[in-house]
Write an enzyme that holds these catalytic residues in place. Structure first.
Site, PDB file in Angstrom:
ATOM      1  N   CYS A  50      45.972  40.835  48.827  1.00 52.06           N
ATOM      2  CA  CYS A  50      44.515  40.735  48.768  1.00 52.06           C
ATOM      3  C   CYS A  50      43.924  42.139  48.691  1.00 52.06           C
ATOM      4  O   CYS A  50      44.290  43.022  49.478  1.00 52.06           O
ATOM      5  CB  CYS A  50      44.004  40.006  50.006  1.00 52.06           C
ATOM      6  SG  CYS A  50      42.203  39.928  50.105  1.00 52.06           S
ATOM      7  N   CYS A  98      41.463  34.062  50.387  1.00 52.67           N
ATOM      8  CA  CYS A  98      42.423  34.712  51.265  1.00 52.67           C
ATOM      9  C   CYS A  98      42.239  34.128  52.665  1.00 52.67           C
ATOM     10  O   CYS A  98      41.128  34.099  53.189  1.00 52.67           O
ATOM     11  CB  CYS A  98      42.197  36.222  51.285  1.00 52.67           C
ATOM     12  SG  CYS A  98      43.202  37.090  52.507  1.00 52.67           S
ATOM     13  N   CYS A 121      44.885  30.429  39.307  1.00 47.54           N
ATOM     14  CA  CYS A 121      44.192  31.277  38.337  1.00 47.54           C
ATOM     15  C   CYS A 121      43.405  32.309  39.144  1.00 47.54           C
ATOM     16  O   CYS A 121      42.431  31.963  39.811  1.00 47.54           O
ATOM     17  CB  CYS A 121      43.289  30.384  37.498  1.00 47.54           C
ATOM     18  SG  CYS A 121      42.518  31.195  36.118  1.00 47.54           S
TER      19      CYS A 121
END
Length: 133
Positions: A50, A98, A121
């Site tokens: 992330c 996340c 995606c």
């Protein structure tokens, strides 16, 4: 940094950490232009993290070319993603966030070409590859 510390960040702090483009994607649920992302090609090994908090999200070995304009993966690292129903733009999709900092990553679809049947995606701006750190 604990999950509690991530959730206590002000929007100004997030903007300073991320910069304008990544802030737009991760904190305002934006989308980068198709075929413009840094990680569109699947030629890396290792892990994608992330861009907001550094949590591991995807193993590079699960990336594939979906020809959709964004990096695509058939599987996420267990526990790294939260799933939220998204009914924006006149359609129903599953948004992926996340699980540590709540940053918007993209969407997951049930049309993947592998045995998982999944296509995560993901916006390149929402991730960083561990070798790019």
């Amino acid at each position: 940094m604990s999950e509690h510390e991530w959730s206590n960040k002000s929007e100004q702090e997030w903007r300073e950490i991320l910069g304008d483009e990544a802030y737009y994607v991760l904190r305002e649920q934006g989308t980068e232009r198709p075929f413009s992302g840094k990680y569109l090609s699947c030629d890396k090994e290792g892990v994608y993290r992330c861009a907001g908090c550094g949590q591991k999200l995807f193993e590079a070995g699960h990336q594939f070319d979906a020809h959709c304009g964004w990096p695509s993966f058939d599987e996420a690292i267990k526990g790294s993603i939260d799933y939220v129903k998204d009914s924006s733009h006149g359609m129903t999709r599953t948004e992926i966030l996340c699980s540590q900092c709540g940053g918007h990553l993209g969407h997951v679809f049930d049309d993947g070409p592998t045995e998982t049947g999944q296509r995560y995606c993901v916006n390149s701006l929402s991730m960083r590859h561990e070798d790019d750190e």
